[in-house]
Write a protein that holds these residues in place. Structure first.
Motif, PDB file in Angstrom:
ATOM      1  N   ALA A  26     -15.618  64.786  81.511  1.00 47.69           N
ATOM      2  CA  ALA A  26     -14.772  63.976  82.386  1.00 47.69           C
ATOM      3  C   ALA A  26     -14.135  64.887  83.416  1.00 47.69           C
ATOM      4  O   ALA A  26     -13.850  66.060  83.147  1.00 47.69           O
ATOM      5  CB  ALA A  26     -13.705  63.250  81.583  1.00 47.69           C
ATOM      6  N   LEU A  27     -13.917  64.352  84.613  1.00 50.41           N
ATOM      7  CA  LEU A  27     -13.183  65.042  85.657  1.00 50.41           C
ATOM      8  C   LEU A  27     -11.775  64.467  85.723  1.00 50.41           C
ATOM      9  O   LEU A  27     -11.594  63.247  85.625  1.00 50.41           O
ATOM     10  CB  LEU A  27     -13.862  64.867  87.019  1.00 50.41           C
ATOM     11  CG  LEU A  27     -15.276  65.408  87.172  1.00 50.41           C
ATOM     12  CD1 LEU A  27     -15.807  65.076  88.570  1.00 50.41           C
ATOM     13  CD2 LEU A  27     -15.332  66.911  86.922  1.00 50.41           C
ATOM     14  N   PHE A  28     -10.801  65.353  85.875  1.00 47.28           N
ATOM     15  CA  PHE A  28      -9.404  64.930  85.968  1.00 47.28           C
ATOM     16  C   PHE A  28      -8.739  65.606  87.157  1.00 47.28           C
ATOM     17  O   PHE A  28      -9.100  66.715  87.541  1.00 47.28           O
ATOM     18  CB  PHE A  28      -8.621  65.348  84.716  1.00 47.28           C
ATOM     19  CG  PHE A  28      -9.097  64.751  83.432  1.00 47.28           C
ATOM     20  CD1 PHE A  28      -8.640  63.516  83.010  1.00 47.28           C
ATOM     21  CD2 PHE A  28      -9.984  65.444  82.627  1.00 47.28           C
ATOM     22  CE1 PHE A  28      -9.073  62.972  81.809  1.00 47.28           C
ATOM     23  CE2 PHE A  28     -10.419  64.911  81.428  1.00 47.28           C
ATOM     24  CZ  PHE A  28      -9.967  63.679  81.008  1.00 47.28           C
ATOM     25  N   SER A  29      -7.736  64.942  87.686  1.00 44.93           N
ATOM     26  CA  SER A  29      -6.783  65.588  88.581  1.00 44.93           C
ATOM     27  C   SER A  29      -5.418  65.121  88.125  1.00 44.93           C
ATOM     28  O   SER A  29      -5.161  63.920  88.063  1.00 44.93           O
ATOM     29  CB  SER A  29      -7.040  65.192  90.041  1.00 44.93           C
ATOM     30  OG  SER A  29      -6.246  65.967  90.904  1.00 44.93           O
ATOM     31  N   GLY A  30      -4.574  66.095  87.784  1.00 41.51           N
ATOM     32  CA  GLY A  30      -3.252  65.758  87.268  1.00 41.51           C
ATOM     33  C   GLY A  30      -2.966  66.349  85.913  1.00 41.51           C
ATOM     34  O   GLY A  30      -1.808  66.441  85.501  1.00 41.51           O
ATOM     35  N   ILE A  31      -4.002  66.767  85.178  1.00 39.54           N
ATOM     36  CA  ILE A  31      -3.815  67.388  83.863  1.00 39.54           C
ATOM     37  C   ILE A  31      -3.823  68.900  84.023  1.00 39.54           C
ATOM     38  O   ILE A  31      -4.762  69.469  84.584  1.00 39.54           O
ATOM     39  CB  ILE A  31      -4.923  66.942  82.883  1.00 39.54           C
ATOM     40  CG1 ILE A  31      -4.719  65.482  82.481  1.00 39.54           C
ATOM     41  CG2 ILE A  31      -4.924  67.828  81.630  1.00 39.54           C
ATOM     42  CD1 ILE A  31      -5.730  64.964  81.496  1.00 39.54           C
ATOM     43  N   SER A  32      -2.797  69.557  83.523  1.00 36.77           N
ATOM     44  CA  SER A  32      -2.714  71.012  83.596  1.00 36.77           C
ATOM     45  C   SER A  32      -3.235  71.638  82.306  1.00 36.77           C
ATOM     46  O   SER A  32      -3.331  70.971  81.266  1.00 36.77           O
ATOM     47  CB  SER A  32      -1.264  71.447  83.826  1.00 36.77           C
ATOM     48  OG  SER A  32      -0.480  71.158  82.677  1.00 36.77           O
ATOM     49  N   VAL A  33      -3.556  72.925  82.371  1.00 33.79           N
ATOM     50  CA  VAL A  33      -4.009  73.625  81.166  1.00 33.79           C
ATOM     51  C   VAL A  33      -2.891  73.645  80.125  1.00 33.79           C
ATOM     52  O   VAL A  33      -3.148  73.606  78.915  1.00 33.79           O
ATOM     53  CB  VAL A  33      -4.499  75.053  81.503  1.00 33.79           C
ATOM     54  CG1 VAL A  33      -3.367  75.917  82.045  1.00 33.79           C
ATOM     55  CG2 VAL A  33      -5.131  75.709  80.286  1.00 33.79           C
ATOM     56  N   GLN A  34      -1.634  73.687  80.570  1.00 31.37           N
ATOM     57  CA  GLN A  34      -0.511  73.654  79.637  1.00 31.37           C
ATOM     58  C   GLN A  34      -0.513  72.347  78.838  1.00 31.37           C
ATOM     59  O   GLN A  34      -0.324  72.350  77.616  1.00 31.37           O
ATOM     60  CB  GLN A  34       0.819  73.799  80.393  1.00 31.37           C
ATOM     61  CG  GLN A  34       1.064  75.171  80.976  1.00 31.37           C
ATOM     62  CD  GLN A  34       0.461  75.361  82.364  1.00 31.37           C
ATOM     63  OE1 GLN A  34      -0.350  74.535  82.812  1.00 31.37           O
ATOM     64  NE2 GLN A  34       0.856  76.416  83.049  1.00 31.37           N
ATOM     65  N   GLN A  35      -0.727  71.244  79.531  1.00 29.10           N
ATOM     66  CA  GLN A  35      -0.745  69.946  78.861  1.00 29.10           C
ATOM     67  C   GLN A  35      -1.949  69.824  77.936  1.00 29.10           C
ATOM     68  O   GLN A  35      -1.854  69.256  76.841  1.00 29.10           O
ATOM     69  CB  GLN A  35      -0.758  68.832  79.914  1.00 29.10           C
ATOM     70  CG  GLN A  35       0.536  68.746  80.704  1.00 29.10           C
ATOM     71  CD  GLN A  35       0.383  67.930  81.973  1.00 29.10           C
ATOM     72  OE1 GLN A  35      -0.694  67.843  82.561  1.00 29.10           O
ATOM     73  NE2 GLN A  35       1.481  67.315  82.414  1.00 29.10           N
ATOM     74  N   PHE A  36      -3.077  70.368  78.368  1.00 34.87           N
ATOM     75  CA  PHE A  36      -4.283  70.305  77.551  1.00 34.87           C
ATOM     76  C   PHE A  36      -4.107  71.070  76.243  1.00 34.87           C
ATOM     77  O   PHE A  36      -4.417  70.564  75.161  1.00 34.87           O
ATOM     78  CB  PHE A  36      -5.467  70.868  78.332  1.00 34.87           C
ATOM     79  CG  PHE A  36      -6.729  71.004  77.524  1.00 34.87           C
ATOM     80  CD1 PHE A  36      -7.461  69.879  77.169  1.00 34.87           C
ATOM     81  CD2 PHE A  36      -7.176  72.246  77.103  1.00 34.87           C
ATOM     82  CE1 PHE A  36      -8.620  69.991  76.420  1.00 34.87           C
ATOM     83  CE2 PHE A  36      -8.337  72.368  76.360  1.00 34.87           C
ATOM     84  CZ  PHE A  36      -9.057  71.239  76.013  1.00 34.87           C
TER      85      PHE A  36
END
Length: 245
Positions: A26-36
């Protein structure tokens, strides 16, 4: 009932999502590596592309990795320096020593091309994800071994947004037993067919204790890494669906 029009300031957060179920990403814009990383709780990360200087080194693969006790420092560096990133999780360093030359070559290919030419999930590593993002985290690509994790990630992202917004706007109520609304992964899954075409999911507060998410389907000719930069343009379109949280 007529759809209520909202101004840009009425929205609390926006998330771009575009899935490819055949290739499991999936492609995302808005999710950071911190949140992941906060969502996934992974034991080790193999760093295929990075500029982190305090990683550990595996002699067999000559690749670098970090353990969970290093994540906080790694994320601090990521925030301060902003670098392109490609990583995947694994369960035990000894499993790295079992990777074949072919598998190691495939990992290097993923890091260089940001795509996999076969399944990027390896028996020895037992990895659940492959995560990659650009320097500014404008666009993030995640491979999911189990597509259920995709639904859980989106639900968790919105639930965290609601929690953060409630803390920042209702500090005076913190001693009360405030029950926050929660988005379930089952609800996220209901809109699977639309994620394949690319959507913007926009969070808003409908009243003091309730929230909603507007879903807008996007045209095929948009550039995913520019979606959030053009958010004022996109939200002028009527939403296609709405999720009550």
């Amino acid at each position: 009932m007529a759809k209520k029009e909202r101004d840009i300031d009425d929205y609390l957060a926006h998330l771009y999502v575009h899935t490819n179920e055949i290739e499991h990403f999936a492609l995302f814009s808005g999710i950071s590596v911190q949140q992941f990383l906060k969502f996934t709780d992974l034991p080790f990360l193999l760093l295929l592309k990075h500029r982190y200087e305090d990683s550990s080194f595996n002699m067999h693969t000559q690749m670098e990795f970090i353990g969970k006790n290093q994540y906080a420092h790694f994320l601090k560096e990521m925030t301060e320096k902003s670098f392109s990133l490609c990583l995947l999780d694994f369960s035990d360093e000894r499993k790295l020593n079992m990777l074949t030359p072919q598998e190691q070559a495939e990992l290097l290919y993923i890091a260089h091309k940001k795509e996999a030419f076969r399944s990027p999930f390896y028996h020895h590593l037992q990895n659940r994800f492959v995560y990659m993002t650009d320097e500014e985290q404008h666009i993030t690509k995640i491979y999911f071994r189990d597509h259920e994790d995709f639904y859980y990630l989106i639900a968790d992202w919105f639930n965290q947004q609601i929690k953060d917004k409630t803390k920042s706007t209702a500090f005076w109520r913190k001693k009360n037993n405030v029950i926050l609304p929660e988005l379930s992964s089952t609800t996220v899954e209901r809109y699977t067919d639309f994620y394949e075409d690319g959507v913007i999911m926009s969070l808003f507060r409908s009243d003091k204790t309730n929230y909603g998410i507007e879903i807008r389907c996007l045209p095929e000719n948009i550039f995913p890494d520019e979606v959030l930069e053009d958010i004022k343009h996109h939200i002028k379109r009527p939403y296609d669906f709405i999720i009550e949280v």
